[in-house]
Design an enzyme around this catalytic site. Structure first.
Site, PDB file in Angstrom:
ATOM      1  N   ASN A   1      -8.880 -11.171  -0.442  1.00 47.66           N
ATOM      2  CA  ASN A   1      -8.463 -10.200  -1.579  1.00 47.66           C
ATOM      3  C   ASN A   1      -7.029 -10.132  -1.744  1.00 47.66           C
ATOM      4  O   ASN A   1      -6.459  -9.056  -2.044  1.00 47.66           O
ATOM      5  CB  ASN A   1      -9.141  -8.609  -1.269  1.00 47.66           C
ATOM      6  CG  ASN A   1     -10.599  -8.864  -1.166  1.00 47.66           C
ATOM      7  OD1 ASN A   1     -11.145  -9.430  -2.155  1.00 47.66           O
ATOM      8  ND2 ASN A   1     -11.141  -7.968  -0.246  1.00 47.66           N
ATOM      9  N   ARG A   2      -6.300 -11.044  -1.391  1.00 49.79           N
ATOM     10  CA  ARG A   2      -5.062 -11.153  -1.458  1.00 49.79           C
ATOM     11  C   ARG A   2      -4.090 -10.163  -0.462  1.00 49.79           C
ATOM     12  O   ARG A   2      -2.905  -9.922  -1.007  1.00 49.79           O
ATOM     13  CB  ARG A   2      -4.405 -11.287  -2.880  1.00 49.79           C
ATOM     14  CG  ARG A   2      -4.888 -12.007  -3.937  1.00 49.79           C
ATOM     15  CD  ARG A   2      -4.283 -12.304  -5.190  1.00 49.79           C
ATOM     16  NE  ARG A   2      -4.987 -13.171  -5.950  1.00 49.79           N
ATOM     17  CZ  ARG A   2      -4.625 -14.431  -5.892  1.00 49.79           C
ATOM     18  NH1 ARG A   2      -3.906 -15.051  -5.027  1.00 49.79           N
ATOM     19  NH2 ARG A   2      -5.168 -15.381  -6.656  1.00 49.79           N
ATOM     20  N   ILE A   3      -4.737  -9.932   0.476  1.00 45.65           N
ATOM     21  CA  ILE A   3      -3.917  -8.826   1.574  1.00 45.65           C
ATOM     22  C   ILE A   3      -3.600  -9.753   2.375  1.00 45.65           C
ATOM     23  O   ILE A   3      -4.228  -9.868   3.593  1.00 45.65           O
ATOM     24  CB  ILE A   3      -5.027  -7.614   2.028  1.00 45.65           C
ATOM     25  CG1 ILE A   3      -5.608  -6.982   0.806  1.00 45.65           C
ATOM     26  CG2 ILE A   3      -4.283  -6.973   2.866  1.00 45.65           C
ATOM     27  CD1 ILE A   3      -4.690  -6.109  -0.044  1.00 45.65           C
TER      28      ILE A   3
END
Length: 208
Positions: free
Chosen positions: A185-187
């Site tokens: 999740n683009r973390i």
């Protein structure tokens, strides 16, 4: 089993105070898993007006002194570096879902270092360094092909092709080195090493 380092990052970041050691670990993994050119990097330079340009080059040497690539000194990047030695490198290894970003200043390598690398290249690559006026406009493709043939006649001894004075290497001495790992999740996970005024490296976590 603990899968994190002391900063709460993935264990691949390890717990090293020296970023060159971590670079070497990641680079060795990339050489095993990256299909094509694990030593490929995006090199960003800018001219004296600050207008940027970027291109892919190949890393040909690295140590705690910096990161080395070779080029025609009169090419666009060569001329930009002469005007503005500040530059950045970015390695992206899709197979590992990792990046390394390096910011620093460039300095030309010494003649002995350039000679040693140049003489390790294939014959046609050494001839190409003479024939190609890199980044200049060609009237047609034959202009380049003719130059290649002419230099092959001039330097027909494959064991004795001198290095052109306009062809050498640049060493990027880093001021920051950032290690990046893709996250769900683009973390993403990011660890930045910065060189302080005393010449020591400090570590910082960066938000994705």
């Amino acid at each position: 089993m603990n899968q994190k380092n002391s900063l709460g990052l993935n264990k691949c970041f390890l717990d090293l105070d020296n970023p060159f050691e971590l670079f070497q670990r990641w680079f060795e993994e990339a050489k095993k898993k990256e299909i094509n050119d694990p030593n490929a990097l995006a090199l960003g330079t800018a001219n004296k007006e600050g207008i940027p340009s970027v291109r892919m080059v190949l890393l040909k040497g690295h140590s705690e002194k910096g990161f080395v690539f070779y080029t025609n000194l009169n090419s666009q990047k060569g001329n930009e570096i002469k005007e503005n030695p500040n530059a950045t490198m970015c390695f992206h290894w899709k197979s590992l879902l990792r990046q390394i970003r390096i910011v620093g200043t460039l300095k030309q390598v010494d003649d002995q270092t350039a000679d040693e690398y140049y003489n390790s290249r294939a014959y046609d690559s050494r001839i190409g360094a003479w024939a190609s006026k890199q980044s200049s406009i060609l009237q047609n493709r034959d202009e380049l092909l003719d130059a290649l043939e002419n230099y092959k006649k001039k330097y027909n001894d494959k064991d004795n092709v001198p290095r052109p004075s306009h062809w050498s290497g640049w060493n990027l001495t880093p001021s920051t080195i950032e290690f990046w790992l893709d996250g769900d999740n683009r973390i993403h996970e990011r660890l930045k090493y910065s060189l302080d005024k005393n010449g020591s490296w400090t570590k910082s976590l960066l938000s994705p």
